[in-house]
Enzyme design. Structure first.
Site, PDB file in Angstrom:
ATOM      1  CB  ALA A  13       2.241  22.405  -1.937  1.00 40.43           C
ATOM      2  NE  ARG A  15       2.816  18.226   7.516  1.00 41.26           N
ATOM      3  CZ  ARG A  15       3.100  18.272   8.803  1.00 41.26           C
ATOM      4  NH1 ARG A  15       4.295  17.908   9.223  1.00 41.26           N
ATOM      5  NH2 ARG A  15       2.202  18.659   9.682  1.00 41.26           N
ATOM      6  CB  VAL A  57      -0.635  31.467   3.825  1.00 39.77           C
ATOM      7  CG1 VAL A  57      -0.067  30.617   2.709  1.00 39.77           C
ATOM      8  CG2 VAL A  57      -1.078  30.611   5.014  1.00 39.77           C
ATOM      9  CG  ASN A  83      -3.814  22.023   1.621  1.00 38.18           C
ATOM     10  OD1 ASN A  83      -4.623  21.165   1.954  1.00 38.18           O
ATOM     11  ND2 ASN A  83      -2.535  21.956   1.978  1.00 38.18           N
ATOM     12  CB  SER A 135     -12.300  20.834   8.488  1.00 36.58           C
ATOM     13  OG  SER A 135     -12.516  19.740   9.360  1.00 36.58           O
ATOM     14  CE1 TYR A 148      -8.082  22.709  11.203  1.00 39.81           C
ATOM     15  CE2 TYR A 148     -10.009  21.372  11.688  1.00 39.81           C
ATOM     16  CZ  TYR A 148      -8.929  21.658  10.877  1.00 39.81           C
ATOM     17  OH  TYR A 148      -8.688  20.896   9.752  1.00 39.81           O
ATOM     18  CB  ALA A 151     -10.223  28.898  11.319  1.00 34.03           C
ATOM     19  CE  LYS A 152      -9.344  23.952   8.197  1.00 29.23           C
ATOM     20  NZ  LYS A 152      -8.520  24.274   7.020  1.00 29.23           N
ATOM     21  CB  ILE A 181      -7.613  13.020   5.278  1.00 31.23           C
ATOM     22  CG1 ILE A 181      -8.952  13.611   4.786  1.00 31.23           C
ATOM     23  CG2 ILE A 181      -6.738  12.565   4.105  1.00 31.23           C
ATOM     24  CD1 ILE A 181      -9.851  12.679   4.012  1.00 31.23           C
TER      25      ILE A 181
HETATM   26  P1  NAD Z   1      -0.489  18.794   7.327  1.00 27.67           P
HETATM   27  O1  NAD Z   1      -0.193  19.337   8.682  1.00 27.67           O
HETATM   28  O2  NAD Z   1       0.063  17.475   6.939  1.00 27.67           O
HETATM   29  O3  NAD Z   1      -0.058  19.849   6.214  1.00 27.67           O
HETATM   30  C1  NAD Z   1      -0.344  21.219   6.340  1.00 27.67           C
HETATM   31  C2  NAD Z   1       0.490  21.994   5.349  1.00 27.67           C
HETATM   32  O4  NAD Z   1       0.260  23.410   5.565  1.00 27.67           O
HETATM   33  C3  NAD Z   1       1.988  21.772   5.548  1.00 27.67           C
HETATM   34  O5  NAD Z   1       2.600  21.711   4.281  1.00 27.67           O
HETATM   35  C4  NAD Z   1       2.429  23.009   6.307  1.00 27.67           C
HETATM   36  O6  NAD Z   1       3.761  23.330   6.131  1.00 27.67           O
HETATM   37  C5  NAD Z   1       1.524  24.053   5.675  1.00 27.67           C
HETATM   38  N1  NAD Z   1       1.399  25.272   6.490  1.00 27.67           N
HETATM   39  C6  NAD Z   1       1.043  25.353   7.790  1.00 27.67           C
HETATM   40  N2  NAD Z   1       1.078  26.633   8.192  1.00 27.67           N
HETATM   41  C7  NAD Z   1       1.478  27.372   7.119  1.00 27.67           C
HETATM   42  C8  NAD Z   1       1.698  28.752   6.897  1.00 27.67           C
HETATM   43  N3  NAD Z   1       1.543  29.654   7.883  1.00 27.67           N
HETATM   44  N4  NAD Z   1       2.096  29.163   5.671  1.00 27.67           N
HETATM   45  C9  NAD Z   1       2.268  28.273   4.673  1.00 27.67           C
HETATM   46  N5  NAD Z   1       2.065  26.941   4.806  1.00 27.67           N
HETATM   47  C10 NAD Z   1       1.672  26.503   6.029  1.00 27.67           C
HETATM   48  O7  NAD Z   1      -2.069  18.813   7.209  1.00 27.67           O
HETATM   49  P2  NAD Z   1      -3.078  18.062   6.215  1.00 27.67           P
HETATM   50  O8  NAD Z   1      -3.743  17.005   6.989  1.00 27.67           O
HETATM   51  O9  NAD Z   1      -2.436  17.752   4.918  1.00 27.67           O
HETATM   52  O10 NAD Z   1      -4.155  19.229   6.039  1.00 27.67           O
HETATM   53  C11 NAD Z   1      -4.235  20.058   4.891  1.00 27.67           C
HETATM   54  C12 NAD Z   1      -5.503  20.906   4.992  1.00 27.67           C
HETATM   55  O11 NAD Z   1      -6.637  20.036   5.091  1.00 27.67           O
HETATM   56  C13 NAD Z   1      -5.539  21.794   6.230  1.00 27.67           C
HETATM   57  O12 NAD Z   1      -6.158  23.022   5.904  1.00 27.67           O
HETATM   58  C14 NAD Z   1      -6.402  20.999   7.177  1.00 27.67           C
HETATM   59  O13 NAD Z   1      -7.035  21.826   8.130  1.00 27.67           O
HETATM   60  C15 NAD Z   1      -7.395  20.369   6.228  1.00 27.67           C
HETATM   61  N6  NAD Z   1      -8.057  19.171   6.757  1.00 27.67           N
HETATM   62  C16 NAD Z   1      -7.342  18.050   7.068  1.00 27.67           C
HETATM   63  C17 NAD Z   1      -8.017  16.939   7.557  1.00 27.67           C
HETATM   64  C18 NAD Z   1      -7.309  15.656   7.907  1.00 27.67           C
HETATM   65  O14 NAD Z   1      -7.983  14.735   8.383  1.00 27.67           O
HETATM   66  N7  NAD Z   1      -6.011  15.537   7.688  1.00 27.67           N
HETATM   67  C19 NAD Z   1      -9.400  16.989   7.731  1.00 27.67           C
HETATM   68  C20 NAD Z   1     -10.069  18.136   7.407  1.00 27.67           C
HETATM   69  C21 NAD Z   1      -9.402  19.232   6.905  1.00 27.67           C
END
Ligand code: NAD
Length: 240
Positions: A13, A15, A57, A83, A135, A148, A151-152, A181
């Site tokens: 959470a 960012r 996590v 997330n 995803s 990835y 995992a997803k 996104i």
């Molecule tokens: P981001 O990299 O901006 O944020 C990821 C967050 O996860 C960060 O706050 C980070 O500190 C935290 N994190 C990473 N590893 C961690 C750990 N081991 N323990 C605790 N926290 C941890 O990514 P985002 O784009 O905001 O993505 C959020 C979720 O959405 C992810 O699961 C990502 O796979 C998924 N997603 C994103 C997109 C996209 O286009 N951005 C698309 C599909 C899915």
């Protein structure tokens, strides 16, 4: 879409999508446990209804501590949003064991540990909502992202199985599959790559973190009483 005073946990959470989800749930009156790895960023949530917890996590003992602290402070868990996620892209032939394992550990095992620790209090309450952020890549696959995608896709299987396991206890479990996104995670792509992606999106634009947060809000709110075990795409029509 009432969630006032409900207790929610949002991982990752600090960012991006996770922060938008946490702020949306807070705006709606929930008490929110924000979990991430960066203490400074967690401290930016300077509000009474927030419990910031620094944790990784992918470490089961740290996850158990999150759940313990939440129960000590608020005594219940109504909402869990898994997330936290990372990418470590590369073609199969060149992918290291570490890059494979890290992506599985954070994206899939992390959600498993949180679900396992949170499910007991939810079962006792005979209510709860879980959303796993998957995803579109977990549905379509993508060259250079086998770790990835695996995992997803795994998260989608976890979601369906858990939804069946806990439905009789009034707990609803769903997955959300975002498309492209705008966040730090996708910032690494070149302008040319981004333009090529936008051409494939029927709605003609990339998504915002709010697009995802609003869907999650609906799924965890009282407005959702009958949707469980589903994977809902929020992708502007990318995967039709
Ligand atoms: P981001 O990299 O901006 O944020 C990821 C967050 O996860 C960060 O706050 C980070 O500190 C935290 N994190 C990473 N590893 C961690 C750990 N081991 N323990 C605790 N926290 C941890 O990514 P985002 O784009 O905001 O993505 C959020 C979720 O959405 C992810 O699961 C990502 O796979 C998924 N997603 C994103 C997109 C996209 O286009 N951005 C698309 C599909 C899915």
């Amino acid at each position: 879409m009432g969630i006032a005073n409900q207790v929610a946990i949002v991982t990752g959470a600090t960012r991006g999508i996770g922060k938008a989800i946490a702020l949306t749930l807070l705006d709606a009156g929930a008490k929110v446990v924000v979990c991430g790895r960066n203490q400074e960023l967690l401290n930016e949530y300077n509000q009474p209804n927030v419990l910031p917890i620094k944790a990784d996590v992918s470490k089961p003992n740290e996850v158990d501590q999150i759940i313990k602290q939440v129960l000590d402070k608020w005594g219940r868990i109504d909402i869990l949003v898994n997330n936290a996620g990372i990418t470590r892209d590369g073609l199969l032939m060149r992918m290291s064991d570490e890059d494979w394992q890290q992506v599985l550990d954070v994206n899939l095992s992390g959600a498993f540990y949180l679900c396992r620790s949170a499910i007991r209090p939810m079962m006792k309450q005979r209510s709860g909502k879980i959303v796993n952020i998957s995803s579109v890549i977990g549905v379509t696959g993508n060259p250079g992202q086998i770790n990835y995608a695996a995992a997803k896709a795994g998260l989608i299987g976890l979601t369906k199985s858990l939804a069946k396991e806990v439905a009789s206890r009034g707990i609803l479990v769903n997955a959300v599959a975002p498309g492209y996104i705008d966040t730090d995670m996708t910032n690494q792509l070149s302008e040319q790559q981004k333009e090529a992606i936008v051409k494939m999106i029927p709605l003609g634009r990339t998504g915002t973190v709010e697009d995802v947060a609003q869907l999650v809000y609906f799924l965890v709110s009282d407005a959702n009483k009958y949707i469980t075990g589903q994977t809902i795409h929020v992708d502007g029509g990318l995967v039709i």
